[in-house]
Design a protein around this motif. Sequence first.
Motif, PDB file in Angstrom:
ATOM      1  N   HIS A  77       0.830  -1.205   0.000  1.00  0.00           N
ATOM      2  CA  HIS A  77       0.000   0.000   0.000  1.00  0.00           C
ATOM      3  C   HIS A  77       0.865   1.256   0.000  1.00  0.00           C
ATOM      4  O   HIS A  77       0.480   2.286  -0.580  1.00  0.00           O
ATOM      5  N   LEU A  78       2.048   1.200   0.612  1.00  0.00           N
ATOM      6  CA  LEU A  78       2.972   2.329   0.627  1.00  0.00           C
ATOM      7  C   LEU A  78       3.816   2.417  -0.635  1.00  0.00           C
ATOM      8  O   LEU A  78       4.635   3.327  -0.778  1.00  0.00           O
ATOM      9  N   GLY A  79       3.633   1.445  -1.541  1.00  0.00           N
ATOM     10  CA  GLY A  79       4.337   1.517  -2.819  1.00  0.00           C
ATOM     11  C   GLY A  79       5.658   0.791  -2.860  1.00  0.00           C
ATOM     12  O   GLY A  79       6.524   1.144  -3.661  1.00  0.00           O
ATOM     13  N   SER A  80       5.822  -0.214  -2.011  1.00  0.00           N
ATOM     14  CA  SER A  80       7.076  -0.969  -2.000  1.00  0.00           C
ATOM     15  C   SER A  80       6.767  -2.458  -2.047  1.00  0.00           C
ATOM     16  O   SER A  80       5.860  -2.938  -1.366  1.00  0.00           O
ATOM     17  N   ALA A  81       7.549  -3.198  -2.826  1.00  0.00           N
ATOM     18  CA  ALA A  81       7.409  -4.649  -2.884  1.00  0.00           C
ATOM     19  C   ALA A  81       8.130  -5.259  -1.684  1.00  0.00           C
ATOM     20  O   ALA A  81       9.343  -5.062  -1.530  1.00  0.00           O
ATOM     21  N   PRO A  82       7.437  -5.969  -0.800  1.00  0.00           N
ATOM     22  CA  PRO A  82       8.114  -6.534   0.381  1.00  0.00           C
ATOM     23  C   PRO A  82       9.069  -7.659   0.001  1.00  0.00           C
ATOM     24  O   PRO A  82       8.802  -8.452  -0.899  1.00  0.00           O
ATOM     25  N   VAL A  83      10.185  -7.705   0.691  1.00  0.00           N
ATOM     26  CA  VAL A  83      11.165  -8.778   0.514  1.00  0.00           C
ATOM     27  C   VAL A  83      11.234  -9.525   1.845  1.00  0.00           C
ATOM     28  O   VAL A  83      11.694  -8.976   2.851  1.00  0.00           O
ATOM     29  N   VAL A  84      10.759 -10.774   1.855  1.00  0.00           N
ATOM     30  CA  VAL A  84      10.587 -11.520   3.101  1.00  0.00           C
ATOM     31  C   VAL A  84      11.589 -12.666   3.172  1.00  0.00           C
ATOM     32  O   VAL A  84      11.752 -13.431   2.216  1.00  0.00           O
ATOM     33  N   ARG A  85      12.250 -12.783   4.318  1.00  0.00           N
ATOM     34  CA  ARG A  85      13.092 -13.943   4.616  1.00  0.00           C
ATOM     35  C   ARG A  85      12.548 -14.588   5.889  1.00  0.00           C
ATOM     36  O   ARG A  85      12.482 -13.948   6.948  1.00  0.00           O
ATOM     37  N   LEU A  86      12.121 -15.845   5.788  1.00  0.00           N
ATOM     38  CA  LEU A  86      11.615 -16.559   6.951  1.00  0.00           C
ATOM     39  C   LEU A  86      12.780 -17.131   7.746  1.00  0.00           C
ATOM     40  O   LEU A  86      13.765 -17.614   7.187  1.00  0.00           O
ATOM     41  N   PHE A  87      12.663 -17.066   9.068  1.00  0.00           N
ATOM     42  CA  PHE A  87      13.671 -17.584   9.994  1.00  0.00           C
ATOM     43  C   PHE A  87      15.083 -17.162   9.567  1.00  0.00           C
ATOM     44  O   PHE A  87      15.934 -17.989   9.260  1.00  0.00           O
ATOM     45  N   PRO A  88      15.332 -15.856   9.561  1.00  0.00           N
ATOM     46  CA  PRO A  88      16.629 -15.350   9.071  1.00  0.00           C
ATOM     47  C   PRO A  88      17.789 -15.610  10.015  1.00  0.00           C
ATOM     48  O   PRO A  88      18.949 -15.459   9.612  1.00  0.00           O
ATOM     49  N   ALA A  89      17.512 -15.961  11.278  1.00  0.00           N
ATOM     50  CA  ALA A  89      18.582 -16.227  12.247  1.00  0.00           C
ATOM     51  C   ALA A  89      18.441 -17.669  12.720  1.00  0.00           C
ATOM     52  O   ALA A  89      17.667 -17.950  13.635  1.00  0.00           O
ATOM     53  N   PRO A  90      19.135 -18.613  12.107  1.00  0.00           N
ATOM     54  CA  PRO A  90      18.953 -20.036  12.428  1.00  0.00           C
ATOM     55  C   PRO A  90      19.093 -20.370  13.906  1.00  0.00           C
ATOM     56  O   PRO A  90      18.473 -21.309  14.392  1.00  0.00           O
ATOM     57  N   GLY A  91      19.864 -19.614  14.641  1.00  0.00           N
ATOM     58  CA  GLY A  91      20.034 -19.887  16.058  1.00  0.00           C
ATOM     59  C   GLY A  91      18.938 -19.323  16.938  1.00  0.00           C
ATOM     60  O   GLY A  91      18.965 -19.518  18.157  1.00  0.00           O
ATOM     61  N   ASP A  92      17.984 -18.623  16.358  1.00  0.00           N
ATOM     62  CA  ASP A  92      16.915 -17.987  17.135  1.00  0.00           C
ATOM     63  C   ASP A  92      15.560 -18.348  16.525  1.00  0.00           C
ATOM     64  O   ASP A  92      15.063 -17.659  15.640  1.00  0.00           O
ATOM     65  N   PRO A  93      14.934 -19.437  16.991  1.00  0.00           N
ATOM     66  CA  PRO A  93      13.662 -19.855  16.402  1.00  0.00           C
ATOM     67  C   PRO A  93      12.520 -18.874  16.637  1.00  0.00           C
ATOM     68  O   PRO A  93      11.497 -18.946  15.945  1.00  0.00           O
ATOM     69  N   ALA A  94      12.668 -17.956  17.585  1.00  0.00           N
ATOM     70  CA  ALA A  94      11.627 -16.946  17.808  1.00  0.00           C
ATOM     71  C   ALA A  94      11.678 -15.826  16.780  1.00  0.00           C
ATOM     72  O   ALA A  94      10.720 -15.064  16.644  1.00  0.00           O
ATOM     73  N   HIS A  95      12.805 -15.708  16.065  1.00  0.00           N
ATOM     74  CA  HIS A  95      12.944 -14.686  15.014  1.00  0.00           C
ATOM     75  C   HIS A  95      12.315 -15.259  13.746  1.00  0.00           C
ATOM     76  O   HIS A  95      12.942 -16.000  12.999  1.00  0.00           O
TER      77      HIS A  95
END
Length: 327
Positions: A77-95
């Motif tokens: 809606h703000l005019g930007s294509a989101p770039v998503v990385r799931l679980f970007p910190a392998p040592g932190d499952p809450a991230h």
Amino acid sequence: MYTTHTQGHHAAGHLVRAAVAAPSVHNTQPWSFVHQEGGLDLFADAGRRLPLTDPDGREQLISCGAALFNVRTAMRHLGSAPVVRLFPAPGDPAHLAHIGWGPYARPSAADDLAYRALWQRRTHRGPFRQLPLPEPLFGELRTHARAEGAELYQVESRPAREHLAELVRTAEAMRRDDPGQLAELARWTHAARDGYQDGVCLDACAGPSDGTGLMGREFLRPARELPAAPAVWPSGTGLVLLLTTRHDTPEDRLRAGQALQRVLLHATVRWTAAAFHTQPLELSGLRERIRTSIARGEFPQMILRLGHAARGPATPRRPPEAVLTER
């Protein structure tokens, strides 16, 4: 070309305000966000997980996935294509995810409709109006679910519906016999006048919980003895759907939440409301029976009904400053 609008605290607040409008199990809003230059990080809030209702955190991940989809919608809606990385910190499952600002992308008409629906969506409880849904609707919803890596099935045959209804009743009966789960639910059920910013409002569940083929979750002093199952499938049940994923990893559960929210927003655009029936999915044995008997071997992530209903009041939400921190 990259977006030139201010991607600071103001923009992050806009994204998080959209995120917290997502549905979550018992409206626990079990997420937190950290803003840093270049994007937003989504975390699971362990203090808001339901240890008895959701012991393995599956519903928390689905809830956070729905919030993640809202962030993506608000970013478009703000005019930007989101770039998503799931679980970007392998040592932190809450991230759970990092959402970055991608290239400039003019919002499409569909993006604008989804963003508007984000604020209009409501969870429904009880029977629907006896009005037919548009014929193409299920196909449209299935396409949206598949776009997020999930599958959507209509529970259409009489044997499948009755089997699912019996599993929902069994789970609800087991929950009512569990003092711990009843106490856990009571902690997240409040009167509107008390001013809570989370949980389920008593006003929202004061209507009839019966009148449908799938038994609703009873919030107000549930009786130990369940009412008799309807002899005839009630017309107010609406369309019964099952959202599934091929696997059941944390990534799949996050994708299921994004698929669920995408389906819900499109349903809202089509003037259709949704009700949820997660009781049997919260018990591993019953969830496995649904997987093998109804879900064609895939992992069931959500049971929902769709139909026409008057739009109810919005449930309380925490403000962005309560869930957003700066790094």
